[in-house]
Motif scaffolding. Structure first.
Motif: not given
Ligand code: BDR
Ligand code: CA
Length: 304
Positions: A214-215, A211, A203, A218
């Motif tokens: 990562a989203d 991003a 991130r 997660e």
């Protein structure tokens, strides 16, 4: 010069990260993406592939839809977390009209073919169809690096890994085609676990594609921690892309590998002569070790 690469995907959270890595790593040129059934029905895997590419700044990459079903096998039950369309805007670039198998044949017979590594990250139906239509594909493609199989224990059954069990007959065609094949199986993807601290580093890169990766990853990282009690989560498919960028991160051993097509408990197993006792000719370079720090270095360099 950048290494040209084509991904065959069934997007899928880990396919999504693999796409972003392949599209943004400075050592790679993502020439095209073909899509297969797998983690979800084809309509979902195609839509997710196109949305991830568009949202990840890769809207220029052509996408070819492939097989809706396995050659013989019935569809497998898959993780409900993978069934929904990503909550991302639809892609502007239309889906290519040509089907995946026909595209792969045309591409690999063209001058770019012998310069382009093929990275299968899904059930291998598209590749099997292409090979049956055009066996010269196996001579024209310089190398495959596939996330598939396991020489010890599977994840769909104790014997079989998902991408193989979802279409064992297709995998049999691919594994016996006589082309240079590297298998990035579950033994090595397990060594490339990504922890919450690694996710924070991802991130911190601050790019839209880091991003996005990562989203998407997660919730799966949380699943690995709570359900499996692991220190991190696997991003299976990203390991194969990373091994194209930095082959030294993967330790391989040449083995003879057959695909089990029968078996009450063993259908879909990648049956490997791992120790070499049986002296059969090797047809696969099987990943037996992975350097986690080198894997993370490729992931971070690619998504920055
Ligand atoms: C493989 O199966 C799929 O669920 C993943 O995307 C990965 O390609 C892991 O067994
Ligand atoms: Ca996949």
């Amino acid at each position: 010069m950048k290494q040209k690469i084509i991904l065959d995907v069934d997007t899928g959270f880990d396919d999504a990260v693999a796409l972003l890595l392949a599209g943004h790593h400075p050592a790679l040129e993502l020439a095209a993406v073909t899509v297969c059934h797998g983690n979800a029905p084809l309509a979902v895997t195609v839509e997710n592939t196109r949305r991830v590419l568009a949202a990840g700044g890769l809207g220029h990459v052509p996408v070819y839809a492939g097989a809706e079903r396995a050659l013989v096998a019935p569809p497998l039950k898959t993780d409900p977390l993978q069934h929904h369309r990503f909550d991302l805007p639809p892609a502007a670039r239309p889906l290519e009209r040509q089907r995946a198998a026909e595209f792969l044949i045309d591409y690999y017979l063209s001058p770019a073919g012998p310069e382009t590594v093929l990275v299968p990250l899904a059930p291998q139906t598209n590749l099997a169809l292409a090979l049956r239509l055009e066996p010269r594909l196996a001579e024209r493609c310089p190398r495959l690096v596939t996330m598939a199989g396991a020489y010890l224990e599977g994840n769909s059954t104790p014997s079989a890994e998902f991408n193989i069990l979802a279409d064992p007959e297709a995998a049999h065609i691919v594994f016996t085609a006589g082309w240079p094949l590297t298998m990035v199986g579950l033994e090595v993807t397990a060594q490339a676990y990504v922890t919450p601290a690694d996710l924070a580093r991802l991130r911190a890169l601050g790019t839209p594609w880091a991003a996005l990766a990562a989203d998407i990853f997660e919730p799966h990282l949380r699943w690995w921690q709570t359900e499996m009690n692991w220190p991190g989560g696997q991003i299976y498919d990203a390991c194969a892309v990373a091994a194209v960028v930095d082959p030294a991160l993967l330790t391989t051993k040449p083995m003879h590998v057959d695909i089990e097509l029968g078996g009450a408990f063993t259908r879909g197993r990648t049956v490997a002569d791992a120790i070499g006792w049986h002296r059969q000719p090797a047809n696969v370079d099987v990943g037996v070790g992975l350097d986690r720090e080198r894997f993370l270095a490729v992931l971070l360099a690619g998504l920055q």
